[in-house]
Design an enzyme around this catalytic site. Structure first.
Site, PDB file in Angstrom:
ATOM      1  N   LEU C  11     -19.697 -22.282  15.048  1.00  0.00           N
ATOM      2  CA  LEU C  11     -20.749 -23.273  15.254  1.00  0.00           C
ATOM      3  C   LEU C  11     -20.313 -24.665  14.824  1.00  0.00           C
ATOM      4  CD1 LEU C  11     -24.019 -21.386  14.267  1.00  0.00           C
ATOM      5  CD2 LEU C  11     -22.969 -21.671  16.511  1.00  0.00           C
ATOM      6  N   GLY C 153     -31.154 -19.426  19.567  1.00  0.00           N
ATOM      7  CA  GLY C 153     -29.895 -20.041  19.982  1.00  0.00           C
ATOM      8  C   GLY C 153     -30.152 -21.332  20.735  1.00  0.00           C
ATOM      9  N   GLU C 209     -20.909  -8.253  16.520  1.00  0.00           N
ATOM     10  CA  GLU C 209     -20.171  -8.423  15.264  1.00  0.00           C
ATOM     11  C   GLU C 209     -19.376  -7.149  14.963  1.00  0.00           C
ATOM     12  OE1 GLU C 209     -20.593 -11.190  13.242  1.00  0.00           O
ATOM     13  OE2 GLU C 209     -21.995 -12.094  14.665  1.00  0.00           O
ATOM     14  N   LYS C 224     -35.786 -13.516  12.398  1.00  0.00           N
ATOM     15  CA  LYS C 224     -36.323 -14.539  13.298  1.00  0.00           C
ATOM     16  C   LYS C 224     -37.851 -14.486  13.335  1.00  0.00           C
ATOM     17  CE  LYS C 224     -31.995 -14.811  15.787  1.00  0.00           C
ATOM     18  NZ  LYS C 224     -31.110 -14.097  16.723  1.00  0.00           N
ATOM     19  N   GLY C 316     -23.788 -18.106  21.323  1.00  0.00           N
ATOM     20  CA  GLY C 316     -22.630 -18.815  21.844  1.00  0.00           C
ATOM     21  C   GLY C 316     -22.549 -20.178  21.200  1.00  0.00           C
TER      22      GLY C 316
END
Lengths: 337, 167, 337, 167
Positions: C11, C153, C209, C224, C316
């Site tokens: 990131l 995201g 992951e 979230k 992403g």
């Protein structure tokens, strides 16, 4: 905040109803106390600088079709004069749309800006006819100019692009932007009925205008494409720059043939820097634009985020008041007033 | 151009990525991956079937060279011609305006074939509708066919409804 | 704007790449000139108050796995000290998430706020562990605190709710909020493969992951949901308040049975004032949450607008930089700096 | 409670709205409207078939009275029982934990029937999956059935997957 409302049809009444029903919420969540100090319709005006009694005003307007009967109401009072004379922070311009002249909304908006008042509108006419002029005038006068409700109804299409996706360069906007034609196409496909019958029923249900020409022929969608091109893509586009095909020639057989191939026919507006277009398109089932009924949907193509799509109800006085109120809260926040 | 390829990978982590990387590097657009874990080769390798799109033959050659360099064995390779399928609708007096001529005009483009036509004749006095599936060898040819069809439709007064995903 | 970046994985590098590639756009469209004055990773830091040479920094970090090799780089320099010592407007906190302690992000964020610096983060840990504390601290210190990238995201879920739907009372938020599990469920349904095989392939493709437990068991989605409950619904909720079921027991047969009935199995997070929940749910095809692959989707239930749904890529580095950059532009606008 | 109703309307604009208004006024939730224009009655009236949901019998009576007052002729009326269909999945050792008992427990609720069961037995050692369709007379009963099933599933160690649209 002191508010003037010009135009007291479904949308004007809808936002007043929201002010009444959500007074506690607006104060608690946003510290906002909207005070409607004047309302004008085609017959005259009601004015009270201390704030109109909205439940009473709504009852009078619904009974008599005008606000003139409100105590002290001024028959024949012109909206333009009202805008000048009454002290207020924000003017809601909610009169019917005229896409050729933009009037009377265009004059109302200009006068409000010249008087140093912020403007919130749902009226596509002035935006289609004079976007650049109004945008420049607002900047010159140092007032806020918001028009979220002009595209997408309750779906915050413009705000999403300008406020939340601001880090992206937007290469294309595609959308199902007209609830009436989407309703017609959805029912044609589901029931195989001819267009005329569904249009008549949609009119009976209040989902289509008496004269649905602007919807059916794609003009309403083209207006929205023009507004998106100007406000989001920053193109100085006119309505005549949009290549428009409506849905008039779509037959029940065509919707059936599409359905058999896993597709739906949707009236899609497309705005790109090199092309503005409205026309019936094949949309695969499961595609973000494959929404049914009176729903609207918009997809943005973006350099960073890839693709973002948003869906919701494109019309209805209650739904549209979501956008009008959002604009008001945003102005309130911006000014900290 | 669509390519169908079967490659054999060792059954250890990281192998799939190793096989996909060269395709991605040369701009290949992977459409589908199918592992056939139950069909291991006698040497214990996994056959993986891929379908991907590449710009041209030259690019495919570069990908094959890179796979070889990475030690990946390609056991099957087929260029899938006519594999870009585009569906369109036509509305209007399709038969009266000679649908045969319309189809011939498209078939005249090398690498383009009208592979399916469904006609729904309108009731008396009404316009007819047709769904046409056009097969093209690559994206450019598909686009050429659509713009050719657009010209024909305009000339014949037909309404052409294309896919929202077409340019 | 002077920027400190803490954490230089995917990131951190992604946002720097966006600064480089979009420098012209940011200046032209927003008058924003981001100047990265310091970057810290787990090994040390690179500092230049005149602004780091980002292409050079990226090359060094990609080659050696750390920014320490940058000319004048400080091995062993602690992020906490950097935040105090280097003069800057905004701190990007982009270190890995720890949902139990929130560290090291939690300390970084607090220190930055105490030093009067605005904070932008994608880090769910500190938000899950100490939302209320951080929110209060930001207000007390008069700094901006943004975390758009922590949920959805590239999909601006929090901004949509707080900025654009602000006139609405939100009764429910439902969402497909984890791209990894959605990818797994989509492929299970399409190909009938067992979960373990798809997980391994997803790992090879970089879509999962090394330890996908937090995704598979629904914990990431629950984080979230907790953040949405706090930031959007205004509930003081903790992670332990969320009733969580993951997708581990979903078999290919289950996805097939669902498919035969026109349904898809999706891992759905639900936030309501009376209930916080994560679990596999049946979603009818054509439903706004019936999105495939690694897509995320969120639906809001609203008193005025009815229902609004938004869809896009949930992960992403490039996609996420859309949200990080959006936050930066918004702070820049708010401050007018 | 779901109601199926056929009303006859004059074939002039505004009639449909006149027929729908009383239903909407009493909180009826219209599920489908079917005009049968090709089947006009000898008097030139249009039969319209409606399916809508109302709270209870009392509400339906109020709607019928309002329709009568508005001069609308109702020619057919049927309460559709067992018409709220809910699909759920169960994952686990479904057979070992006595699926018959699970079904009986649901069928024991008056107005609730398990109308369909599809079982996919898992491969050796793996859990099985089942899709169950539950028919209930109204929304409350459907909800009751789901929460009963949730309790049973928890007791038997089964995973219950319900619809995202269920509460």
């Amino acid at each position: 905040m002191r508010i003037i409302i010009i135009g007291f049809g479904n949308l004007g009444r809808g936002i007043c109803r929201a002010f009444v029903e959500k007074a506690d919420f607006l104060k608690r969540a946003h510290g906002l106390v909207p005070r409607v100090v004047a309302v004008a319709d085609e017959f005259g005006a009601a004015v009270d600088e201390k704030g109109l009694d909205l439940p009473r005003l709504l009852k009078i307007a619904e009974g008599s079709g005008t606000v003139v009967g409100y105590p002290g109401g001024k028959r024949g009072k012109l909206a333009l004069d009202l805008i000048d004379e009454v002290s207020a922070d924000v003017v809601f311009e909610l009169t019917p749309t005229n896409i050729r002249t933009g009037e009377p909304g265009l004059s109302h908006i200009k006068r409000a800006m010249q008087a140093g008042k912020h403007v919130i509108t749902s009226n596509k006419g002035p935006l289609v006819v004079a976007f650049k002029e109004l945008d420049a005038l607002a900047k010159k006068q140092g007032v806020e100019f918001r028009y979220s409700a002009s595209v997408g109804g309750a779906v915050p299409v413009i705000g999403l692009a300008k406020k939340l996706l601001s880090g992206n360069e937007i290469s294309e906007i595609r959308g199902v932007l007209n609830g009436t034609t989407n309703y017609i196409l959805t029912r044609m496909s589901a029931e195989g009925l001819p267009q005329e019958i569904i249009i008549r029923e949609a009119q009976e249900l209040g989902l289509a205008e008496k004269d649905p020409t602007l919807d059916i022929d794609g003009i309403d969608t083209a207006c929205k494409v023009t507004i998106l091109a100007n406000s989001v893509l920053g193109i100085n586009a006119k309505l005549s720059d949009v290549k428009v095909v409506g849905i008039r020639r779509i037959t029940p057989e065509a919707t059936r043939l599409a359905h058999e191939a896993g597709q739906m026919i949707k009236l899609v507006g497309i705005a790109r820097r090199d092309r503005l277009e409205v026309g019936p398109k094949l949309v695969p089932q499961g595609h973000p634009l494959a929404v049914g009924g009176t729903l609207n949907a918009v997809t943005f193509k973006l350099d960073l985020a890839g693709e973002i799509s948003i869906t919701g109800f494109g019309a209805g006085p209650k739904e549209t008041s979501s956008s009008l109120l959002g604009d008001l809260i945003d102005i309130h926040r911006t000014l900290g007033g | 151009m669509l390519v169908k390829m079967v490659m054999e990978l060792e059954d250890v982590p990281g192998q799939l990525l190793k096989g996909l990387e060269p395709i991605a590097r040369y701009g290949g657009n992977i459409k589908s991956i199918m592992h056939q874990r139950e069909r291991k080769t006698p040497l214990g390798r996994l056959p993986v079937m891929l379908i991907f799109e590449v710009r041209d033959q030259a690019t495919l050659k570069r990908i094959l060279a890179a796979l070889k360099e990475a030690g990946i064995r390609v056991t099957q390779l087929g260029e899938r011609e006519g594999e870009i399928l585009t569906t369109v609708l036509l509305v209007g007096h399709i038969v009266h305006t000679d649908i045969r001529h319309t189809i011939d005009q498209l078939n005249a483009i090398k690498g383009v074939t009208v592979s399916e036509l469904n006609l729904a004749v309108g009731s008396m006095g009404r316009e007819s509708s047709a769904r046409m599936t056009i097969a093209a060898n690559d994206r450019e040819l598909a686009q050429l066919a659509i713009s050719r069809l657009q010209t024909i439709a305009e000339k014949k007064g037909l309404l052409l409804v294309t896919s929202v995903e077409a340019i």
